[in-house]
Design an enzyme around this catalytic site. Structure first.
Site, short mmCIF file in Angstrom:
data_model
loop_
_atom_site.label_atom_id
_atom_site.label_comp_id
_atom_site.label_asym_id
_atom_site.label_seq_id
_atom_site.Cartn_x
_atom_site.Cartn_y
_atom_site.Cartn_z
N ASP A 16 43.37 17.79 39.08
CA ASP A 16 44.41 18.24 40.47
C ASP A 16 43.29 17.93 41.79
O ASP A 16 42.31 18.18 41.70
CB ASP A 16 44.59 19.65 40.53
CG ASP A 16 45.88 20.04 39.81
OD1 ASP A 16 46.56 19.09 38.99
OD2 ASP A 16 45.97 21.05 39.53
N GLY A 42 47.40 20.47 35.60
CA GLY A 42 48.45 20.29 34.64
C GLY A 42 49.33 21.49 34.16
O GLY A 42 48.74 22.33 33.97
N GLY A 44 50.94 22.10 31.46
CA GLY A 44 50.51 22.68 29.94
C GLY A 44 49.36 23.27 30.17
O GLY A 44 49.14 24.32 29.47
N ALA A 45 48.34 22.63 30.63
CA ALA A 45 46.97 23.35 30.76
C ALA A 45 46.57 24.92 31.42
O ALA A 45 46.31 25.48 31.14
CB ALA A 45 45.98 22.05 31.06
N GLU A 226 58.70 33.82 46.18
CA GLU A 226 58.75 35.28 46.71
C GLU A 226 59.68 36.21 46.82
O GLU A 226 59.56 37.31 47.14
CB GLU A 226 58.25 35.13 48.21
CG GLU A 226 59.27 34.53 49.01
CD GLU A 226 58.85 33.77 50.57
OE1 GLU A 226 59.38 33.40 51.47
OE2 GLU A 226 57.67 33.82 50.65
N ASP A 249 47.87 29.55 48.61
CA ASP A 249 48.18 28.31 47.96
C ASP A 249 48.98 28.75 46.56
O ASP A 249 48.65 29.37 45.86
CB ASP A 249 46.83 27.87 47.47
CG ASP A 249 47.15 26.52 46.69
OD1 ASP A 249 47.96 25.95 46.62
OD2 ASP A 249 45.94 26.02 45.76
N ASP A 255 53.13 28.52 36.49
CA ASP A 255 52.46 28.02 35.50
C ASP A 255 51.73 29.59 34.84
O ASP A 255 51.65 30.16 33.92
CB ASP A 255 51.21 27.15 35.43
CG ASP A 255 51.95 25.78 35.80
OD1 ASP A 255 53.17 25.62 35.42
OD2 ASP A 255 51.23 24.91 36.41
O1 RIB Z 1 52.23 23.41 38.45
C1 RIB Z 1 51.07 23.05 39.04
C2 RIB Z 1 50.63 21.92 38.61
O2 RIB Z 1 51.61 20.88 38.58
C3 RIB Z 1 49.53 21.31 38.94
O3 RIB Z 1 48.17 21.64 38.20
C4 RIB Z 1 49.50 19.56 38.74
O4 RIB Z 1 48.73 19.25 37.92
C5 RIB Z 1 50.92 19.54 38.25
O5 RIB Z 1 51.02 19.24 36.98
#
Ligand code: RIB
Length: 313
Positions: A16, A42, A44-45, A226, A249, A255
């Site tokens: 990112d 990402g 997934g990560a 929110e 942020d 995720d």
């Molecule tokens: O959901 C946030 C993610 O979306 C970021 O980390 C970016 O890499 C995109 O995959």
């Protein structure tokens, strides 16, 4: 003592590049940003890291490029104790990257360049099958080829493994090939794009989720930023209220929600309690800058849960 959840993520890993600015440039305009942050991301990560920080044993199935970002991504998984046996470094394509722009107040805009994520195939899932059969839950998103997502949904169903599909970012997809998932979890924008229905109010979110149930899903959760989240299932729908926080942020909050929810459910918590906790875990991530680096440890999360007057379970 809850059992340790075993979670697998079949998904993306990006680097990112987060730029903070007071406004977005117009076409042809150059402006000065107010800050920059380079981090591991990402969807997934990020979900894998959230699940790991919440106490899960986590297996990642992914592809990265043979470049600085790819090697660093594998080291990052190791630093969290995430099993990266099935994270392959491949030649000829770059690691996925995501330029991200964040406005004051925390709202973000993201461009994902998929790179190696786009090379994750059903064959890679089959290669990991023996390890995937050992997990409680498999989590999927849409930053890898849809064929791989469909294949993994079928694999999870055939092996009676809980399957969570996060259709992010939203792209046209075959809902029939996803309906075998146990949980389908879009945000408002994704739910709108997938169904063609507006999701501006809670009533509209409930109608949209009900529509998705009619298309074959067992349970649909719409994350509402929110405003918390809403779950719909065989016995109706419930709005799960948010926790107030001061956001700087919001990147990665979805995720954080999904990774933590996977762990809370796999620990055997009642669904509503698991969703309430995931709401707080996601909200807390918005109070810090970055994606994975904004996620709380389980100990810090539990302290905040208690501070807000919530009990165990
Ligand atoms: O959901 C946030 C993610 O979306 C970021 O980390 C970016 O890499 C995109 O995959």
């Amino acid at each position: 003592m809850a059992k340790t959840p075993r979670i697998a993520v079949v998904g993306s890993a990006n680097t990112d590049l987060i730029t903070f600015a007071s406004a977005f440039p117009r076409p042809g305009e150059t402006i000065f940003g107010t800050g920059f942050d380079l981090g591991f991301g990402g969807k997934g990560a990020n979900q894998a890291v959230a699940a790991r920080l919440c106490g899960g044993e986590v297996l990642m199935v992914a592809k990265v490029g043979n470049d600085l970002f790819g090697e660093a991504t594998v080291r990052n998984f190791a630093s969290f104790g995430i099993d990266s046996t099935h994270v392959r470094i491949i030649e000829g394509v770059p690691t996925g990257v995501a330029p991200i722009f964040v406005e004051p107040g925390g709202q973000n805009r993201i461009i994902v360049v998929k790179g190696a994520n786009d090379q994750l195939t059903p064959a890679d899932v089959d290669a990991a099958a023996a390890d995937l059969r050992q997990v409680d839950t498999i989590i999927l998103q849409f930053e890898i080829p849809l064929e791989t997502v469909y294949h993994t949904v079928r694999f999870a169903r055939a092996n009676k493994i809980r399957c969570i599909v996060n259709p992010a970012p939203a792209v046209p997809a075959s809902l029939a090939d996803l309906a075998g998932a146990d949980y389908f979890i879009p945000n408002e924008t994704e739910a709108e794009l997938i169904t063609g229905r507006p999701v501006s109010t809670l009533e509209q979110a409930a109608a949209c989720a009900t529509d998705l149930l009619k298309r074959g899903f067992q349970r649909v959760v719409i994350t509402l930023g929110e405003r918390g989240s809403l779950i719909a299932g065989p016995s109706g729908h419930v709005h799960v209220p948010p926790f107030p926080v001061t956001s700087v942020d919001t990147t990665g909050a979805g995720d954080a929600f999904i990774g933590s929810l996977a762990v809370f459910l796999a620990e055997g918590m009642p669904e509503k309690g698991a969703l309430e906790r995931a709401n707080l875990y996601a909200a807390l991530s918005t109070t810090r800058v970055g994606t994975q680096k904004s996620f709380a440890t389980r100990a810090d999360f539990e302290a905040e849960w208690t501070r807000r007057g919530r009990g165990p379970g």
